[in-house]
Design a protein around this motif. Sequence first.
Motif, PDB file in Angstrom:
ATOM      1  N   UNK A   1     -21.037  31.956   7.853  1.00 58.12           N
ATOM      2  CA  UNK A   1     -21.109  31.391   6.494  1.00 58.12           C
ATOM      3  C   UNK A   1     -20.208  32.196   5.550  1.00 58.12           C
ATOM      4  N   UNK A   2     -19.366  31.481   4.794  1.00 59.28           N
ATOM      5  CA  UNK A   2     -18.556  32.192   3.789  1.00 59.28           C
ATOM      6  C   UNK A   2     -19.479  32.766   2.723  1.00 59.28           C
ATOM      7  N   UNK A   3     -19.041  33.899   2.154  1.00 56.74           N
ATOM      8  CA  UNK A   3     -19.853  34.554   1.120  1.00 56.74           C
ATOM      9  C   UNK A   3     -18.973  34.776  -0.109  1.00 56.74           C
ATOM     10  N   UNK A   4     -19.549  34.586  -1.272  1.00 56.51           N
ATOM     11  CA  UNK A   4     -18.771  34.763  -2.503  1.00 56.51           C
ATOM     12  C   UNK A   4     -19.530  35.650  -3.484  1.00 56.51           C
ATOM     13  N   UNK A 104     -14.188  31.654   7.743  1.00 51.79           N
ATOM     14  CA  UNK A 104     -15.634  31.365   7.868  1.00 51.79           C
ATOM     15  C   UNK A 104     -16.516  32.603   7.681  1.00 51.79           C
ATOM     16  N   UNK A 105     -16.039  33.798   8.171  1.00 50.15           N
ATOM     17  CA  UNK A 105     -16.907  34.982   7.998  1.00 50.15           C
ATOM     18  C   UNK A 105     -16.361  35.937   6.962  1.00 50.15           C
ATOM     19  N   UNK A 106     -15.545  35.435   6.064  1.00 48.61           N
ATOM     20  CA  UNK A 106     -14.986  36.339   5.055  1.00 48.61           C
ATOM     21  C   UNK A 106     -15.771  36.302   3.748  1.00 48.61           C
ATOM     22  N   UNK A 107     -15.479  37.340   2.936  1.00 47.66           N
ATOM     23  CA  UNK A 107     -16.122  37.449   1.627  1.00 47.66           C
ATOM     24  C   UNK A 107     -15.050  37.273   0.547  1.00 47.66           C
ATOM     25  N   UNK A 108     -15.314  36.364  -0.389  1.00 45.45           N
ATOM     26  CA  UNK A 108     -14.391  36.132  -1.506  1.00 45.45           C
ATOM     27  C   UNK A 108     -15.047  36.572  -2.806  1.00 45.45           C
ATOM     28  N   UNK A 109     -14.217  36.716  -3.857  1.00 49.30           N
ATOM     29  CA  UNK A 109     -14.811  37.084  -5.164  1.00 49.30           C
ATOM     30  C   UNK A 109     -14.043  36.446  -6.304  1.00 49.30           C
ATOM     31  N   UNK A 135     -17.733  22.051   1.295  1.00 47.65           N
ATOM     32  CA  UNK A 135     -17.545  23.384   1.867  1.00 47.65           C
ATOM     33  C   UNK A 135     -18.833  24.186   1.616  1.00 47.65           C
ATOM     34  N   UNK A 136     -19.300  24.890   2.669  1.00 49.86           N
ATOM     35  CA  UNK A 136     -20.567  25.625   2.544  1.00 49.86           C
ATOM     36  C   UNK A 136     -20.275  27.102   2.297  1.00 49.86           C
ATOM     37  N   UNK A 137     -21.044  27.712   1.424  1.00 57.05           N
ATOM     38  CA  UNK A 137     -20.943  29.159   1.196  1.00 57.05           C
ATOM     39  C   UNK A 137     -22.212  29.624   0.503  1.00 57.05           C
ATOM     40  N   UNK A 138     -22.404  30.952   0.567  1.00 59.87           N
ATOM     41  CA  UNK A 138     -23.520  31.570  -0.132  1.00 59.87           C
ATOM     42  C   UNK A 138     -22.889  32.398  -1.251  1.00 59.87           C
ATOM     43  N   UNK A 139     -23.533  32.499  -2.406  1.00 62.81           N
ATOM     44  CA  UNK A 139     -22.934  33.349  -3.440  1.00 62.81           C
ATOM     45  C   UNK A 139     -23.977  34.160  -4.171  1.00 62.81           C
TER      46      UNK A 139
END
Length: 257
Positions: A1-4, A104-109, A135-139
């Motif tokens: 899951x992408x993470x933001x 997919x397994x990266x962290x954005x900001x 697009x799915x991500x957790x933030x």
Amino acid sequence: MRKIHVIGIGAGDPDQLTLQAVRALRGTDVFFLLDKGEVKADLTGLRRDMLDVHLPERVYRVVEARDPERDRRAGGVAYSPAVDDWRSARADIYARLIADELGEDQVGAFLVWGDPSLYDSTLAILEEVLARGEVAFDYDVVPGISSVSALVARHRTGLNRVGRPVQITTGRRLSEGFPQGVDDVVVMLDAHQAFRRYVDQDVDIYWGAYIGTPDEILVAGPLAEAAPRIEELRAEARERKGWIMDTYLLRRNPGDG
Ligand SMILES: C[S@@+](CC[C@H](N)C(=O)[O-])C[C@H]1O[C@@H](n2cnc3c(N)ncnc32)[C@H](O)[C@@H]1O
């Protein structure tokens, strides 16, 4: 899951980042910097400087994108739809950035000026992107020092007087009248110096522009005396830099209800 991470980065001084913000920066692979055009390029530059200061030895990627301009001609009842359209256009860009630029397994900001809770649409835009389901991500959200906190700290004053409320509003709203039931009012997003309307009242002003940056300007005092000085400094700085960000506290003195 992408993470933001949505990271509040303070009003402009790299020292205003919290330890939590720095930890989040250190855990980020891709930074998204949105820029509204030439005059705002300085703001992107300030964000890049913050990354240089806090991540001197870390490898990361910066993705810059152009933020759509808001239709500022819309006023009155048309104000909300114009803001909604603008948010949708921004949601398209954010969705594309997250889907195309973040693995997919990266962290954005997203680096948000001040605090993400105050006059900032990043959280609403991310919710809109999630609601679309493309697009799915957790933030998560890292709070920041808002320009409001930075303003009153620089003037060594508080926001409210003992047991009294304080209101935060926009220049647009202040130009419609001094808010009811409150004597301490913080004004943001004021392109037209709405404080001028109140120069004949017993009001003090605590004003700051580019707070926390090398261009910082501060003026405080009775509004009638300070207003012409602020107008002059504001016009000169705006001309020199091409843009201005200023915030002020108006403090109405008792007996001038
Ligand atoms: C879109 S709002 C963002 C507010 C931000 N989220 C915060 O917590 O400060 C932009 C407004 O914030 C204020 N502002 C932001 N940074 C500032 C700074 N360094 N100096 C003075 N005012 C600032 C100005 O009133 C500007 O019009």
